[in-house]
Design an enzyme around this catalytic site. Structure first.
Site, PDB file in Angstrom:
ATOM      1  CB  THR A  17      -4.982  41.584  46.426  1.00  0.00           C
ATOM      2  OG1 THR A  17      -3.461  41.168  47.117  1.00  0.00           O
ATOM      3  CG2 THR A  17      -5.906  41.232  47.329  1.00  0.00           C
ATOM      4  CB  THR A  92      -0.508  45.242  44.618  1.00  0.00           C
ATOM      5  OG1 THR A  92      -0.620  44.347  46.176  1.00  0.00           O
ATOM      6  CG2 THR A  92      -1.916  45.446  44.406  1.00  0.00           C
TER       7      THR A  92
END
Length: 308
Positions: A17, A92
């Protein structure tokens, strides 16, 4: 321990991300190069940095092949005397698994700092630039060592760090142990000792990742039985981790299948689905405990043990 006497920080990109583009929910991970991520943080302009793209993927799709390549590139740069530390930009979702993998394979004397973001670069709430700046700050900190994760101003150890929130910016936790350090206004405030470990060594993962032993995670839950265990053994699993309830307890029907697997020679570890604390004790007849390791880290440990 090696001394951080030089200023060069190497930043290795793997996607995630932090390199994503789009809105806060419908973004596509791994769209921006690591070199462009560095350029987008003005405060890094004064730093001596090198950037290298190791992979470009959504970390939910992390593979053993990328793990091996990443470990090799980290080891290469750590061996350079002019390098003070390495930063890895990551997604993540599997950051905690990669951190533990590198911790067990490398256990470096110089800092290896993983960082990530919960919002893409294009978000109005993008947390990537600050996390990247903080990660470089920690990687350059005198005395820092081992594999670390830096997010939201907190420095986590590779054993304790977990993603605890699916969407919140402050998504990572070290549970009851708490963070190793804080990054406050560009300064590192150390709270606990840097992580240490007896490394298995990079040679452990020298084999083709396609040949690495299959280790699967099986969840215990209400109504569980042994069908999944029997199927995984038949499919060639070499080890199993049971994600137990509570203090790593296991449904009786599932336990019988796990005992059959152990009798057939498969190692089994029991971890807990509860977050933030370790499995306590070893009741009579219980399966071997994963201790403080989460199920996903227990899987890494068991797989590396089989490789070793």
């Amino acid at each position: 321990m090696q001394s951080n006497t030089n200023d060069l920080i190497v930043i290795l990109g793997t996607g995630g991300t932090i390199a994503g583009a789009g809105d806060d929910v419908g973004y596509v991970a791994g769209q921006i190069s690591v070199a462009d991520l560095v350029t987008a943080v003005p405060a890094l302009a004064a730093r001596q940095l090198e950037a290298e793209q190791v992979a470009q993927l959504d970390s939910k799709d992390m593979s053993h092949a990328v793990w091996r390549l990443l470990a090799q590139r980290v080891a290469y740069h750590l061996a350079r005397p002019e390098v003070a530390g390495v930063v890895v930009t990551h997604g993540t979702d599997t950051l905690e698994e990669t951190a533990y993998f590198l911790h067990r394979v490398l256990a470096p004397g110089k800092p290896v700092v993983l960082t990530a973001a919960m919002r893409p670069v294009t978000s109005l709430q993008s947390d990537g630039p600050q996390n990247l700046l903080d990660a470089v700050t920690v990687a350059a900190h005198p005395g820092a060592s081992g594999v670390l994760a830096v997010l939201q101003g907190r420095v986590h150890g590779p054993v304790e760090v977990r993603k605890a929130q699916p969407f919140a910016l402050d998504a990572f936790s070290s549970g009851e142990a708490g963070p190793l350090a804080l990054v406050l206004e560009g300064q590192v405030r150390v709270l606990r000792h840097w992580p240490s470990c007896a490394p298995l060594g990079l040679d452990v993962v020298a084999a083709d990742p396609e040949l690495w032993p299959r280790v699967d995670i099986v969840a215990s839950h209400a109504g569980a039985d042994g069908v999944v265990v029997d199927a995984l053994v038949a499919a060639g699993a070499r080890g199993l981790v049971i994600e137990g309830t509570g203090n790593a307890t296991v449904h009786a029907s599932l336990l019988e299948a796990l005992k059959r697997a152990r009798a057939a020679g498969l190692p089994v570890l029991r971890a807990t689905r509860c977050t933030g604390a370790a499995v306590v004790g070893a009741p009579e007849g219980a399966l071997p405990s994963a201790g403080e390791l989460s199920p996903v880290k227990a899987r890494v440990e068991l797989m590396l043990g089989l490789l070793a």
